[in-house]
Design a protein around this motif. Structure first.
Motif, PDB file in Angstrom:
ATOM      1  N   GLU A   1       0.834  -1.203   0.000  1.00  0.00           N
ATOM      2  CA  GLU A   1       0.000   0.000   0.000  1.00  0.00           C
ATOM      3  C   GLU A   1       0.870   1.255   0.000  1.00  0.00           C
ATOM      4  O   GLU A   1       0.629   2.194  -0.754  1.00  0.00           O
ATOM      5  N   ARG A   2       1.882   1.256   0.844  1.00  0.00           N
ATOM      6  CA  ARG A   2       2.792   2.409   0.903  1.00  0.00           C
ATOM      7  C   ARG A   2       3.563   2.568  -0.405  1.00  0.00           C
ATOM      8  O   ARG A   2       3.733   3.677  -0.906  1.00  0.00           O
ATOM      9  N   LEU A   3       4.019   1.442  -0.960  1.00  0.00           N
ATOM     10  CA  LEU A   3       4.780   1.471  -2.206  1.00  0.00           C
ATOM     11  C   LEU A   3       3.931   2.024  -3.349  1.00  0.00           C
ATOM     12  O   LEU A   3       4.379   2.883  -4.111  1.00  0.00           O
ATOM     13  N   GLU A   4       2.707   1.552  -3.457  1.00  0.00           N
ATOM     14  CA  GLU A   4       1.810   2.005  -4.519  1.00  0.00           C
ATOM     15  C   GLU A   4       1.556   3.512  -4.403  1.00  0.00           C
ATOM     16  O   GLU A   4       1.617   4.240  -5.397  1.00  0.00           O
ATOM     17  N   GLU A   5       1.286   3.977  -3.213  1.00  0.00           N
ATOM     18  CA  GLU A   5       1.039   5.403  -2.989  1.00  0.00           C
ATOM     19  C   GLU A   5       2.292   6.227  -3.306  1.00  0.00           C
ATOM     20  O   GLU A   5       2.213   7.277  -3.939  1.00  0.00           O
ATOM     21  N   HIS A   6       3.425   5.726  -2.870  1.00  0.00           N
ATOM     22  CA  HIS A   6       4.700   6.417  -3.101  1.00  0.00           C
ATOM     23  C   HIS A   6       4.992   6.520  -4.607  1.00  0.00           C
ATOM     24  O   HIS A   6       5.357   7.589  -5.106  1.00  0.00           O
ATOM     25  N   GLN A   7       4.805   5.421  -5.329  1.00  0.00           N
ATOM     26  CA  GLN A   7       5.061   5.412  -6.769  1.00  0.00           C
ATOM     27  C   GLN A   7       4.085   6.310  -7.523  1.00  0.00           C
ATOM     28  O   GLN A   7       4.468   6.987  -8.474  1.00  0.00           O
ATOM     29  N   LYS A   8       2.845   6.332  -7.086  1.00  0.00           N
ATOM     30  CA  LYS A   8       1.832   7.176  -7.730  1.00  0.00           C
ATOM     31  C   LYS A   8       2.212   8.653  -7.575  1.00  0.00           C
ATOM     32  O   LYS A   8       2.166   9.423  -8.539  1.00  0.00           O
ATOM     33  N   LYS A   9       2.596   9.040  -6.371  1.00  0.00           N
ATOM     34  CA  LYS A   9       2.994  10.425  -6.124  1.00  0.00           C
ATOM     35  C   LYS A   9       4.250  10.771  -6.924  1.00  0.00           C
ATOM     36  O   LYS A   9       4.351  11.855  -7.510  1.00  0.00           O
ATOM     37  N   LEU A  10       5.183   9.854  -6.988  1.00  0.00           N
ATOM     38  CA  LEU A  10       6.408  10.078  -7.752  1.00  0.00           C
ATOM     39  C   LEU A  10       6.097  10.254  -9.242  1.00  0.00           C
ATOM     40  O   LEU A  10       6.655  11.140  -9.902  1.00  0.00           O
ATOM     41  N   GLU A  11       5.197   9.459  -9.763  1.00  0.00           N
ATOM     42  CA  GLU A  11       4.793   9.582 -11.164  1.00  0.00           C
ATOM     43  C   GLU A  11       4.124  10.935 -11.415  1.00  0.00           C
ATOM     44  O   GLU A  11       4.395  11.592 -12.424  1.00  0.00           O
ATOM     45  N   GLU A  12       3.262  11.360 -10.494  1.00  0.00           N
ATOM     46  CA  GLU A  12       2.615  12.672 -10.623  1.00  0.00           C
ATOM     47  C   GLU A  12       3.657  13.792 -10.638  1.00  0.00           C
ATOM     48  O   GLU A  12       3.577  14.719 -11.451  1.00  0.00           O
ATOM     49  N   LEU A  13       4.631  13.706  -9.749  1.00  0.00           N
ATOM     50  CA  LEU A  13       5.678  14.725  -9.693  1.00  0.00           C
ATOM     51  C   LEU A  13       6.536  14.711 -10.953  1.00  0.00           C
ATOM     52  O   LEU A  13       6.890  15.769 -11.479  1.00  0.00           O
ATOM     53  N   ASN A  14       6.849  13.522 -11.460  1.00  0.00           N
ATOM     54  CA  ASN A  14       7.596  13.436 -12.713  1.00  0.00           C
ATOM     55  C   ASN A  14       6.836  14.082 -13.862  1.00  0.00           C
ATOM     56  O   ASN A  14       7.417  14.789 -14.681  1.00  0.00           O
ATOM     57  N   ASN A  15       5.528  13.850 -13.924  1.00  0.00           N
ATOM     58  CA  ASN A  15       4.702  14.467 -14.963  1.00  0.00           C
ATOM     59  C   ASN A  15       4.688  15.992 -14.822  1.00  0.00           C
ATOM     60  O   ASN A  15       4.749  16.711 -15.824  1.00  0.00           O
ATOM     61  N   GLU A  16       4.610  16.476 -13.600  1.00  0.00           N
ATOM     62  CA  GLU A  16       4.625  17.920 -13.376  1.00  0.00           C
ATOM     63  C   GLU A  16       5.965  18.535 -13.771  1.00  0.00           C
ATOM     64  O   GLU A  16       6.015  19.621 -14.338  1.00  0.00           O
ATOM     65  N   VAL A  17       7.053  17.823 -13.479  1.00  0.00           N
ATOM     66  CA  VAL A  17       8.383  18.311 -13.871  1.00  0.00           C
ATOM     67  C   VAL A  17       8.483  18.376 -15.391  1.00  0.00           C
ATOM     68  O   VAL A  17       8.971  19.368 -15.944  1.00  0.00           O
ATOM     69  N   GLU A  18       8.009  17.359 -16.080  1.00  0.00           N
ATOM     70  CA  GLU A  18       8.064  17.354 -17.540  1.00  0.00           C
ATOM     71  C   GLU A  18       7.224  18.491 -18.128  1.00  0.00           C
ATOM     72  O   GLU A  18       7.634  19.152 -19.085  1.00  0.00           O
ATOM     73  N   LYS A  19       6.063  18.721 -17.543  1.00  0.00           N
ATOM     74  CA  LYS A  19       5.217  19.827 -17.997  1.00  0.00           C
ATOM     75  C   LYS A  19       5.923  21.166 -17.763  1.00  0.00           C
ATOM     76  O   LYS A  19       5.902  22.045 -18.625  1.00  0.00           O
ATOM     77  N   ALA A  20       6.564  21.306 -16.622  1.00  0.00           N
ATOM     78  CA  ALA A  20       7.291  22.541 -16.308  1.00  0.00           C
ATOM     79  C   ALA A  20       8.465  22.736 -17.272  1.00  0.00           C
ATOM     80  O   ALA A  20       8.755  23.859 -17.696  1.00  0.00           O
ATOM     81  N   LYS A  21       9.141  21.642 -17.640  1.00  0.00           N
ATOM     82  CA  LYS A  21      10.234  21.736 -18.616  1.00  0.00           C
ATOM     83  C   LYS A  21       9.709  22.212 -19.963  1.00  0.00           C
ATOM     84  O   LYS A  21      10.357  23.013 -20.645  1.00  0.00           O
ATOM     85  N   GLN A  22       8.548  21.712 -20.363  1.00  0.00           N
ATOM     86  CA  GLN A  22       7.941  22.138 -21.634  1.00  0.00           C
ATOM     87  C   GLN A  22       7.578  23.619 -21.579  1.00  0.00           C
ATOM     88  O   GLN A  22       7.820  24.360 -22.530  1.00  0.00           O
ATOM     89  N   GLU A  23       6.997  24.059 -20.467  1.00  0.00           N
ATOM     90  CA  GLU A  23       6.657  25.473 -20.306  1.00  0.00           C
ATOM     91  C   GLU A  23       7.915  26.340 -20.351  1.00  0.00           C
ATOM     92  O   GLU A  23       7.918  27.418 -20.940  1.00  0.00           O
TER      93      GLU A  23
END
Length: 87
Positions: free
Chosen positions: A41-63
């Motif tokens: 449960e902790r791993l799944e939540e941790h990975q989900k948050k990490l994926e969200e942050l990675n997506n936000e970083v990529e979006k910020a790089k594009q901006e």
């Protein structure tokens, strides 16, 4: 405010946003929760948050890239009226 100044301001804002998101992502990556819940449960939540942050970083790089292009175009626009001959 002139076009160039606006483009420079936007680029600075985008750079700052990207750096903040990268710091948040790195901090999250280094801090796996240990709160008594089942590991999966902790791993799944941790990975989900990490994926969200990675997506936000990529979006910020594009901006940031788009802001850099705006700045580059604003510099071309400034040089146009002073150019003596056609390119």
């Amino acid at each position: 405010m002139k076009m160039r100044e606006q483009a420079e301001d936007r680029l600075r804002e985008c750079e700052e946003k990207r750096k903040n998101l990268e710091s948040e992502r790195n901090a999250h990556q280094d801090n796996f929760p240990d709160d008594g819940r089942p590991f999966n449960e902790r791993l799944e939540e941790h990975q989900k948050k990490l994926e969200e942050l990675n997506n936000e970083v990529e979006k910020a790089k594009q901006e940031e890239h788009e802001a850099q292009m705006e700045l580059d175009l604003s510099l071309i626009h400034i040089s146009e009226p002073t150019r003596q001959e056609a390119i």
